[in-house]
Design a protein around this motif. Structure first.
Motif, short mmCIF file in Angstrom:
data_model
loop_
_atom_site.label_atom_id
_atom_site.label_comp_id
_atom_site.label_asym_id
_atom_site.label_seq_id
_atom_site.Cartn_x
_atom_site.Cartn_y
_atom_site.Cartn_z
N SER A 111 -3.46 12.00 7.06
CA SER A 111 -3.79 11.76 5.55
C SER A 111 -5.17 11.90 5.27
N ARG A 163 0.73 -1.16 0.22
CA ARG A 163 -0.05 0.07 -0.16
C ARG A 163 0.90 1.26 -0.10
N THR A 174 1.87 5.14 0.58
CA THR A 174 1.66 6.10 1.80
C THR A 174 0.84 7.18 1.17
N SER A 175 -0.02 7.67 1.92
CA SER A 175 -0.89 8.51 1.60
C SER A 175 -0.25 9.78 2.21
N ARG A 195 -7.22 9.53 6.15
CA ARG A 195 -7.72 8.17 5.79
C ARG A 195 -7.75 7.55 7.32
N LYS A 232 -3.00 15.47 4.56
CA LYS A 232 -3.80 16.55 4.02
C LYS A 232 -3.99 17.54 5.14
#
Length: 108
Positions: free
Chosen positions: A84, A66, A68-69, A86, A72
């Motif tokens: 993030s 996955r 990494t995000s 999420r 934000k």
């Protein structure tokens, strides 16, 4: 009255019951091991028919990682703390939202 220990009419003692439990657990594990070995042999045979070994096929299985995000949202007092957007909301976001602020107030 028959019990699980071969038809004796008296009740089993606690140590006897514990030994019986261990014996059953060993029998189950042995049964599962035999079934796995049978399945492995069948899969190995099928893989060989196709020109591979089971180990070759197992190694070739792709793994997804996955990504990494990117963050934000940033904590207003400590810029190193980010989220993030999420997953579960961090406590500092949840508290701010409960006090009437919006996510836009923390946007990067």
């Amino acid at each position: 009255m028959r019990d699980f220990a071969g038809g004796r009419s008296n009740a089993l003692s606690l140590p006897e019951l514990k030994q019986l439990q261990k014996n059953v657990a060993k029998a189950i594990a042995s049964f599962e091991d035999r079934r796995k070995a049978e399945a492995r042999a069948k899969v190995d045979d099928f893989a060989r028919e196709l020109g591979f070994s089971f180990d070759e096929l197992a190694e070739a299985a792709p793994t997804r990682k996955r990504a990494t995000s990117a963050p934000k949202y940033r904590h207003p007092e400590n810029a190193e703390i980010t989220w993030s957007g999420r997953g579960r909301k961090p406590a500092w976001i949840a508290e701010a939202l409960a006090s009437g602020k919006s996510l836009d107030d923390f946007a990067i």
